[in-house]
Scaffold this active site. Structure first.
Site, short mmCIF file in Angstrom:
data_model
loop_
_atom_site.label_atom_id
_atom_site.label_comp_id
_atom_site.label_asym_id
_atom_site.label_seq_id
_atom_site.Cartn_x
_atom_site.Cartn_y
_atom_site.Cartn_z
N HIS A 196 0.83 -1.21 0.00
CA HIS A 196 0.00 0.00 0.00
C HIS A 196 0.86 1.26 0.00
O HIS A 196 2.06 1.20 0.24
CB HIS A 196 -0.96 0.02 1.20
CG HIS A 196 -0.29 0.13 2.54
ND1 HIS A 196 -0.05 -0.96 3.34
CD2 HIS A 196 0.19 1.20 3.22
CE1 HIS A 196 0.53 -0.57 4.46
NE2 HIS A 196 0.70 0.74 4.40
N GLU A 239 -3.77 3.64 1.80
CA GLU A 239 -4.06 3.79 3.23
C GLU A 239 -4.17 5.27 3.54
O GLU A 239 -3.24 6.04 3.29
CB GLU A 239 -2.94 3.18 4.07
CG GLU A 239 -3.10 3.45 5.56
CD GLU A 239 -1.87 3.07 6.37
OE1 GLU A 239 -1.75 3.54 7.51
OE2 GLU A 239 -1.01 2.31 5.87
N HIS A 252 3.06 12.10 -7.00
CA HIS A 252 1.64 11.89 -7.24
C HIS A 252 1.30 10.40 -7.20
O HIS A 252 2.18 9.56 -7.25
CB HIS A 252 1.24 12.47 -8.60
CG HIS A 252 1.95 11.82 -9.75
ND1 HIS A 252 3.14 12.30 -10.25
CD2 HIS A 252 1.66 10.73 -10.51
CE1 HIS A 252 3.55 11.54 -11.24
NE2 HIS A 252 2.65 10.57 -11.42
N GLU A 281 -2.52 11.57 -10.89
CA GLU A 281 -2.39 11.59 -12.35
C GLU A 281 -3.39 10.60 -12.92
O GLU A 281 -3.45 9.44 -12.49
CB GLU A 281 -0.98 11.19 -12.77
CG GLU A 281 -0.78 11.20 -14.27
CD GLU A 281 0.63 10.79 -14.68
OE1 GLU A 281 0.99 11.08 -15.83
OE2 GLU A 281 1.36 10.18 -13.87
#
Length: 133
Positions: free
Chosen positions: A9, A60, A78, A126
């Protein structure tokens, strides 16, 4: 050694947990997978994604109770999400009140169509056009 590794994550600290959950689930189509309240640590964790954590990398969101803003810094770039039609996605996001930080168009020096949207905390996402095969 790395054949036993897996990317689990990415964690973002957020100032308004419910606004962020609404953004990622309502506007970007993720599902809330699990939520953990940790009163003794004064924080809440929410895991979001497009599939089960056993087979998909997830996001998360960490809300530290009482903290409403963070300095985003200059090191983070990003998140990236593939969408079938960047222009239509941006129009839907804009209509829902999201901030489009970069209008749809080809990536500099390339042909892939991208755009950027900001989440409620200002993190950039993005959007990369990935036509269905």
């Amino acid at each position: 050694m790395s054949e036993n590794f897996s990317y689990l994550h990415t964690m973002l600290r957020v100032g308004d947990l419910e606004a962020s959950v609404k953004f990622y689930t309502g506007l970007l189509g993720m599902r809330e997978l699990r939520r953990t309240e940790v009163p003794e640590g004064r924080y809440t964790l929410v895991f979001l994604g497009y599939g089960d954590e056993k087979t998909h990398t997830v996001l998360e969101l960490t809300y530290n109770w009482g903290v409403s803003t963070y300095e985003l810094g200059s090191a983070f770039g990003h998140l990236a999400i593939g969408v079938p039609d960047v222009r239509a996605t941006c129009e839907a996001l804009r209509a829902a009140g999201a901030k489009i930080a970069r209008e749809p168009g080809p990536v500099k020096f390339g042909t892939t169509v991208i755009a950027f949207v900001e989440d409620p905390d200002g993190y950039k996402i993005e959007l990369i056009e990935r036509k269905p095969r």
